[in-house]
Design a protein around this motif. Structure first.
Motif, PDB file in Angstrom:
ATOM      1  N   TRP A 133       0.802  -1.273   0.133  1.00  0.00           N
ATOM      2  CA  TRP A 133      -0.054   0.095  -0.048  1.00  0.00           C
ATOM      3  C   TRP A 133       0.822   1.328  -0.085  1.00  0.00           C
ATOM      4  O   TRP A 133       0.602   2.090  -0.818  1.00  0.00           O
ATOM      5  N   LEU A 134       1.811   1.158   0.787  1.00  0.00           N
ATOM      6  CA  LEU A 134       2.784   2.547   0.807  1.00  0.00           C
ATOM      7  C   LEU A 134       3.417   2.715  -0.309  1.00  0.00           C
ATOM      8  O   LEU A 134       3.737   3.786  -0.877  1.00  0.00           O
ATOM      9  N   ASP A 181       7.513   0.966   7.962  1.00  0.00           N
ATOM     10  CA  ASP A 181       6.913   0.126   9.061  1.00  0.00           C
ATOM     11  C   ASP A 181       6.146   1.160  10.139  1.00  0.00           C
ATOM     12  O   ASP A 181       6.887   2.190  10.309  1.00  0.00           O
ATOM     13  N   ALA A 182       5.259   0.726  10.937  1.00  0.00           N
ATOM     14  CA  ALA A 182       4.828   1.484  11.919  1.00  0.00           C
ATOM     15  C   ALA A 182       5.689   1.152  13.139  1.00  0.00           C
ATOM     16  O   ALA A 182       6.055   0.013  13.385  1.00  0.00           O
ATOM     17  N   VAL A 183       5.997   2.378  13.880  1.00  0.00           N
ATOM     18  CA  VAL A 183       6.786   2.129  15.287  1.00  0.00           C
ATOM     19  C   VAL A 183       6.049   3.089  16.225  1.00  0.00           C
ATOM     20  O   VAL A 183       5.375   4.012  16.033  1.00  0.00           O
ATOM     21  N   ALA A 185       3.720   8.844  20.700  1.00  0.00           N
ATOM     22  CA  ALA A 185       2.875   8.884  19.095  1.00  0.00           C
ATOM     23  C   ALA A 185       3.278   7.644  18.669  1.00  0.00           C
ATOM     24  O   ALA A 185       3.954   6.818  19.135  1.00  0.00           O
ATOM     25  N   ARG A 186       2.419   7.190  17.513  1.00  0.00           N
ATOM     26  CA  ARG A 186       2.950   6.146  16.584  1.00  0.00           C
ATOM     27  C   ARG A 186       2.897   6.907  15.200  1.00  0.00           C
ATOM     28  O   ARG A 186       2.560   7.833  14.823  1.00  0.00           O
ATOM     29  N   GLY A 187       4.102   6.109  14.348  1.00  0.00           N
ATOM     30  CA  GLY A 187       4.273   6.759  13.136  1.00  0.00           C
ATOM     31  C   GLY A 187       4.870   5.859  12.091  1.00  0.00           C
ATOM     32  O   GLY A 187       5.174   4.579  12.416  1.00  0.00           O
ATOM     33  N   LEU A 188       5.113   6.048  11.071  1.00  0.00           N
ATOM     34  CA  LEU A 188       5.691   5.499  10.090  1.00  0.00           C
ATOM     35  C   LEU A 188       7.256   5.969   9.663  1.00  0.00           C
ATOM     36  O   LEU A 188       7.336   6.911   9.236  1.00  0.00           O
ATOM     37  N   VAL A 189       7.911   5.039  10.104  1.00  0.00           N
ATOM     38  CA  VAL A 189       9.373   5.287  10.035  1.00  0.00           C
ATOM     39  C   VAL A 189      10.105   5.344   8.786  1.00  0.00           C
ATOM     40  O   VAL A 189       9.684   4.631   7.829  1.00  0.00           O
ATOM     41  N   ASP A 233       3.496  14.562   8.810  1.00  0.00           N
ATOM     42  CA  ASP A 233       2.331  13.638   8.197  1.00  0.00           C
ATOM     43  C   ASP A 233       2.184  12.337   8.373  1.00  0.00           C
ATOM     44  O   ASP A 233       0.965  11.869   8.366  1.00  0.00           O
ATOM     45  N   ASP A 234       3.218  11.495   8.851  1.00  0.00           N
ATOM     46  CA  ASP A 234       2.913  10.147   9.162  1.00  0.00           C
ATOM     47  C   ASP A 234       2.933   9.951  10.614  1.00  0.00           C
ATOM     48  O   ASP A 234       3.168   8.923  11.091  1.00  0.00           O
TER      49      ASP A 234
END
Ligand code: GLU
Length: 374
Positions: free
Chosen positions: A117-118, A315-317, A328-332, A365-366
């Motif tokens: 998807w990414l 990935d989500a971290v 927070a959570r985000g996409l690294v 943004d992520d």
């Protein structure tokens, strides 16, 4: 009324019945007219992505397949022969308007598996930023029956969600949603605006009404698409595609159904990051970075003390402070080994350390910030 003139990003879904004429060839004049309509939006600075059906219908004629119901393999063969004809039609229509068309073939996996998807999202975003008109279809030739999205209404909604579109236009052979099938029930009333997709509305699209609106997707799939779009912060407009300049017609107030979004694209994306993904690791950050992130800033490598876990780029971290509290959570943007090497480095030093840079560790943004506890 539709928000069309203010939209930054639009997805326009075009069904087979509009694209392919009675004789089984592409409806060139109609496509050229829609291309002019699209060019007008682009000239205003709006980005437009097209989801186009028609591969199977065009291929059927090119391969001179019989009129009976086709086998799956025949349909897939037709899609292969028809998809190139479909792209030729779009190129011939868009090029004279100064727009480059780019073919994007997706499968359900591309919209459901996070890494794919990414990747698909990055490609489509790049195309849009380059000023290209992506023309999306399902990759019918290779996708197996169980793994198909199956109809382009839903595919278009998934794509709208993927690129954070604000408006999804479903060009159809019916001018919107009715309380019953208008072809069999003279009392059927047209709905101009739907603010909430209530069970009553859903029920209207069921039963005999489900098939109204033709193609693979009848009204039921249009509403399923609208539901996906709405939850992603995207408005859906269902209208008749066969009239000249159908997009201009919507703006001029032609009969259509507008289904309102239930959130904003940005909020929907952040909710997806916060809730739908299993974190693959943790970035432990210093107090300064923790403060910046809580205020909605990007997380820079300079503020990262150490990393935990094995993760890939994208990935989500979790982002945690030194006491272990989740911020927070985000996409690294870096895989774990590279992230480790740039911990504490200033942004200008990243390129020297890795031979490349992907910018901040996690872009604002992520990042979905966890609300501070009172
Ligand atoms: N992907 C199919 C095609 O191009 C169409 C599916 C649909 O119209 O919903 O022929």
């Amino acid at each position: 009324m539709s928000g069309l003139s203010k939209a930054k990003r639009l997805v326009v879904k075009v069904g087979s019945s509009l694209l392919v004429g009675e004789d089984g060839t592409a409806n060139g004049a109609w496509i050229a007219d829609l291309a002019a309509d699209i060019a007008r939006l682009r000239a205003r600075g709006q980005q437009v992505l097209v989801v186009s059906s028609g591969a199977v219908a065009l291929g059927r004629r090119r391969l001179a397949l019989p009129r009976r119901k086709l086998t799956l393999a025949e349909k897939q063969a037709a899609a292969a022969a028809g998809q190139s004809a479909l792209m030729r039609a779009w190129e011939e229509a868009l090029e004279p308007k100064g727009a480059v068309a780019a073919q994007v073939l997706l499968t359900r996996d591309d919209t459901e598996t996070r890494r794919r998807w990414l990747n698909a999202r990055a490609t489509v975003e790049t195309l849009l930023d380059l000023g290209v008109v992506p023309v999306v279809n399902e990759n019918d030739t290779v996708v197996t029956e169980e793994l198909r999205v199956g109809d382009n209404d839903r595919l278009a909604a998934r794509v709208a969600q993927m690129i954070g579109a604000d408006v999804l236009v479903l060009l159809s052979d019916i001018d919107g949603l009715y309380t019953a099938d208008p072809r069999s029930n003279p009392k059927a009333e047209h709905l101009a605006q739907v603010t909430h997709l209530t069970p009553e509305i859903e029920a209207m699209a069921g039963g005999s009404n489900a098939a109204a609106g033709v193609g693979v997707g009848g009204m039921a799939t249009k509403l399923a698409a609208a539901r996906i779009a709405s939850a992603a912060g995207c408005a859906t407009v269902i209208t008749l595609g066969s009239r000249p300049s159908p997009l201009a017609a919507i703006e001029a107030g032609a009969r259509a159904t507008l289904i309102a979004p239930s959130t904003s694209p940005k909020a929907a994306y952040k909710a997806w990051i916060a809730g739908a993904l299993v974190p693959a690791g943790t970035l432990v950050v210093d107090a300064g970075a923790a403060q910046a992130v809580a205020k909605g800033k990007s997380l820079l490598a300079a503020g990262v003390r150490r990393i935990e876990g094995r993760f890939d780029k994208g990935d989500a971290v979790l982002v945690a402070d030194e006491t272990g509290r989740e911020i927070a959570r985000g996409l690294v943007r870096y895989e774990a080994a590279d992230a480790e090497r740039i911990c504490g480095l200033r942004s200008a030093a990243i390129e020297g350390a890795l031979g490349y840079t992907s910018g901040p560790m996690v872009h604002a943004d992520d990042l979905a910030v966890v609300p501070a506890r009172a």
